[in-house]
Motif scaffolding. Structure first.
Motif, PDB file in Angstrom:
ATOM      1  N   UNK A  45       0.845  -1.194   0.000  1.00 57.29           N
ATOM      2  CA  UNK A  45       0.000   0.000   0.000  1.00 57.29           C
ATOM      3  C   UNK A  45       0.881   1.245   0.000  1.00 57.29           C
ATOM      4  N   UNK A  46       1.028   1.876  -1.172  1.00 62.68           N
ATOM      5  CA  UNK A  46       1.823   3.089  -1.346  1.00 62.68           C
ATOM      6  C   UNK A  46       3.258   2.949  -0.860  1.00 62.68           C
ATOM      7  N   UNK A  47       3.785   1.740  -0.958  1.00 61.41           N
ATOM      8  CA  UNK A  47       5.186   1.549  -0.612  1.00 61.41           C
ATOM      9  C   UNK A  47       5.799   0.422  -1.430  1.00 61.41           C
ATOM     10  N   UNK A  48       7.122   0.511  -1.566  1.00 64.12           N
ATOM     11  CA  UNK A  48       7.886  -0.478  -2.327  1.00 64.12           C
ATOM     12  C   UNK A  48       8.986  -1.029  -1.426  1.00 64.12           C
ATOM     13  N   UNK A  49       9.131  -2.346  -1.401  1.00 65.44           N
ATOM     14  CA  UNK A  49      10.222  -2.977  -0.668  1.00 65.44           C
ATOM     15  C   UNK A  49      11.177  -3.601  -1.681  1.00 65.44           C
ATOM     16  N   UNK A  50      12.440  -3.216  -1.592  1.00 62.24           N
ATOM     17  CA  UNK A  50      13.484  -3.755  -2.463  1.00 62.24           C
ATOM     18  C   UNK A  50      14.352  -4.704  -1.647  1.00 62.24           C
ATOM     19  N   UNK A  51      14.521  -5.925  -2.120  1.00 59.21           N
ATOM     20  CA  UNK A  51      15.357  -6.911  -1.443  1.00 59.21           C
ATOM     21  C   UNK A  51      16.478  -7.338  -2.381  1.00 59.21           C
ATOM     22  N   UNK A  52      17.668  -7.432  -1.808  1.00 57.19           N
ATOM     23  CA  UNK A  52      18.810  -7.815  -2.611  1.00 57.19           C
ATOM     24  C   UNK A  52      19.933  -8.370  -1.774  1.00 57.19           C
ATOM     25  N   UNK A  53      21.075  -8.565  -2.417  1.00 58.22           N
ATOM     26  CA  UNK A  53      22.272  -9.076  -1.749  1.00 58.22           C
ATOM     27  C   UNK A  53      23.426  -8.125  -2.010  1.00 58.22           C
ATOM     28  N   UNK A  54      24.100  -7.726  -0.933  1.00 61.51           N
ATOM     29  CA  UNK A  54      25.311  -6.927  -1.067  1.00 61.51           C
ATOM     30  C   UNK A  54      26.489  -7.887  -1.153  1.00 61.51           C
ATOM     31  N   UNK A  55      27.223  -7.795  -2.262  1.00 59.65           N
ATOM     32  CA  UNK A  55      28.285  -8.755  -2.534  1.00 59.65           C
ATOM     33  C   UNK A  55      29.638  -8.108  -2.273  1.00 59.65           C
ATOM     34  N   UNK A  56      30.436  -8.747  -1.415  1.00 55.96           N
ATOM     35  CA  UNK A  56      31.813  -8.312  -1.167  1.00 55.96           C
ATOM     36  C   UNK A  56      32.735  -9.507  -1.421  1.00 55.96           C
ATOM     37  N   UNK A  57      34.025  -9.285  -1.279  1.00 54.38           N
ATOM     38  CA  UNK A  57      34.984 -10.372  -1.498  1.00 54.38           C
ATOM     39  C   UNK A  57      34.844 -11.481  -0.471  1.00 54.38           C
ATOM     40  N   UNK A  58      34.427 -11.127   0.739  1.00 53.84           N
ATOM     41  CA  UNK A  58      34.408 -12.103   1.826  1.00 53.84           C
ATOM     42  C   UNK A  58      33.023 -12.649   2.146  1.00 53.84           C
ATOM     43  N   UNK A  59      31.966 -11.900   1.824  1.00 54.70           N
ATOM     44  CA  UNK A  59      30.633 -12.363   2.209  1.00 54.70           C
ATOM     45  C   UNK A  59      29.543 -11.737   1.334  1.00 54.70           C
ATOM     46  N   UNK A  60      28.372 -12.335   1.457  1.00 57.29           N
ATOM     47  CA  UNK A  60      27.176 -11.828   0.798  1.00 57.29           C
ATOM     48  C   UNK A  60      26.131 -11.534   1.868  1.00 57.29           C
ATOM     49  N   UNK A  61      25.692 -10.279   1.938  1.00 58.78           N
ATOM     50  CA  UNK A  61      24.797  -9.854   3.009  1.00 58.78           C
ATOM     51  C   UNK A  61      23.421  -9.494   2.467  1.00 58.78           C
ATOM     52  N   UNK A  62      22.343 -10.122   3.013  1.00 60.80           N
ATOM     53  CA  UNK A  62      20.988  -9.743   2.596  1.00 60.80           C
ATOM     54  C   UNK A  62      20.679  -8.312   3.060  1.00 60.80           C
ATOM     55  N   UNK A  63      19.939  -7.576   2.264  1.00 67.16           N
ATOM     56  CA  UNK A  63      19.561  -6.219   2.660  1.00 67.16           C
ATOM     57  C   UNK A  63      18.181  -5.876   2.113  1.00 67.16           C
ATOM     58  N   UNK A  64      17.592  -4.855   2.710  1.00 64.56           N
ATOM     59  CA  UNK A  64      16.269  -4.392   2.306  1.00 64.56           C
ATOM     60  C   UNK A  64      16.200  -2.868   2.339  1.00 64.56           C
ATOM     61  N   UNK A  65      15.394  -2.336   1.459  1.00 64.09           N
ATOM     62  CA  UNK A  65      15.050  -0.912   1.484  1.00 64.09           C
ATOM     63  C   UNK A  65      13.540  -0.814   1.345  1.00 64.09           C
ATOM     64  N   UNK A  66      12.914  -0.064   2.221  1.00 66.41           N
ATOM     65  CA  UNK A  66      11.475   0.152   2.135  1.00 66.41           C
ATOM     66  C   UNK A  66      11.215   1.636   1.879  1.00 66.41           C
ATOM     67  N   UNK A  67      10.503   1.941   0.799  1.00 64.01           N
ATOM     68  CA  UNK A  67      10.266   3.317   0.393  1.00 64.01           C
ATOM     69  C   UNK A  67       8.765   3.589   0.267  1.00 64.01           C
ATOM     70  N   UNK A  68       8.328   4.658   0.906  1.00 64.58           N
ATOM     71  CA  UNK A  68       6.983   5.140   0.672  1.00 64.58           C
ATOM     72  C   UNK A  68       6.964   6.013  -0.563  1.00 64.58           C
ATOM     73  N   UNK A  69       5.889   5.968  -1.333  1.00 62.28           N
ATOM     74  CA  UNK A  69       5.812   6.689  -2.600  1.00 62.28           C
ATOM     75  C   UNK A  69       4.624   7.641  -2.586  1.00 62.28           C
ATOM     76  N   UNK A  94      14.544   9.878   5.592  1.00 64.47           N
ATOM     77  CA  UNK A  94      14.882  10.904   4.610  1.00 64.47           C
ATOM     78  C   UNK A  94      13.736  11.007   3.616  1.00 64.47           C
ATOM     79  N   UNK A  95      13.730  12.092   2.887  1.00 59.13           N
ATOM     80  CA  UNK A  95      12.786  12.291   1.787  1.00 59.13           C
ATOM     81  C   UNK A  95      13.590  12.683   0.555  1.00 59.13           C
ATOM     82  N   UNK A  96      13.238  12.075  -0.573  1.00 59.35           N
ATOM     83  CA  UNK A  96      13.932  12.394  -1.814  1.00 59.35           C
ATOM     84  C   UNK A  96      12.901  12.669  -2.898  1.00 59.35           C
TER      85      UNK A  96
END
Length: 237
Positions: free
Chosen positions: A154-178, A205-207
């Motif tokens: 409802x008026x928001x977007x959740x982005x899920x991904x993986x941050x990739x580094x040389x040593x590990x892969x970390x799950x992450x999320x961003x939730x944005x209201x629109x 923050x607001x962008x």
């Protein structure tokens, strides 16, 4: 030899021109996309307008159109005051716009189709450009993010991904209201995530995102599983 009725002959010519123009419009639309499952085109114009290459209105309905790798579930457009190269089209050449065209449209993108588009250059570039603008200054910009899922709520977007580094892969999320601020300005508001995943945006923050002067959105709605957009856009030659 039976005489031909001038009106019948003229009507046949108009039907032929309409058919040729309809085919040319379909070919032009298909040239702008890599795939369309269903496409309907209707041209509304008088005899004189057709002969002059001016078309007051063209309506287009398409299902599952793929534009630069982005899958659009359904789109309905009405283009007005169109001027085309009718002489060249009747000689079998491609249709070309001679003036900027104002297009009013309704667009629907389902969540599953949006996720099927995650590998597209258009969507991945848009997400990368967004991150550059909203990430904290101390966040390692060089670390790539592999996007895995987009969730529409409802008026928001959740982005899920993986941050990739040389040593590990970390799950992450961003939730944005629109929120739609004006016809060509959107506001993204960070909503903190309270889960076991890493939320790379720690602060509120607001962008504001400027879509440009050729865009005029009347409605932009996010509901669970679906994005609905209604507005106007200028298509330039």
């Amino acid at each position: 030899m039976p005489e031909q009725n001038p009106q019948t002959t003229s009507g046949n010519k108009i039907r032929i021109i309409t058919q040729v123009l309809t085919t040319a419009v379909k070919l032009w639309l298909r040239s702008q996309t890599s795939q369309i499952s269903a496409l309907e085109v209707e041209i509304k114009a008088s005899d004189r307008q057709l002969f002059s290459g001016r078309i007051p209105s063209v309506s287009v309905f398409a299902i599952y159109a793929v534009y630069q790798g982005l899958l659009i579930t359904q789109i309905q457009l009405i283009a007005e005051n169109i001027r085309v190269n009718i002489g060249s089209v009747l000689k079998g050449k491609p249709l070309r716009l001679l003036e900027t065209v104002s297009v009013v449209g309704d667009l629907i993108v389902d969540e599953k189709d949006l996720n099927a588009s995650l590998s597209s250059d258009l969507l991945s570039t848009a997400l990368s450009d967004l991150l550059v603008k909203v990430l904290p200054t101390d966040y390692p910009q060089s670390q790539p993010i592999k996007w895995q899922e987009i969730i529409l709520g409802d008026n928001q977007i959740i982005l899920r991904g993986l941050r990739v580094t040389n040593s590990e892969t970390t799950p992450l999320e961003i939730c944005l209201g629109l929120q739609l601020l004006s016809g060509n300005k959107l506001q993204l508001v960070h909503i903190p995530i309270k889960r076991d995943r890493e939320d790379i945006l720690k602060d509120n923050y607001e962008y504001n995102l400027d879509l440009g002067s050729d865009v005029d959105i009347e409605e932009l709605t996010l509901i669970p599983g679906k994005l609905v957009c209604r507005g106007r856009i200028n298509v330039n030659p």
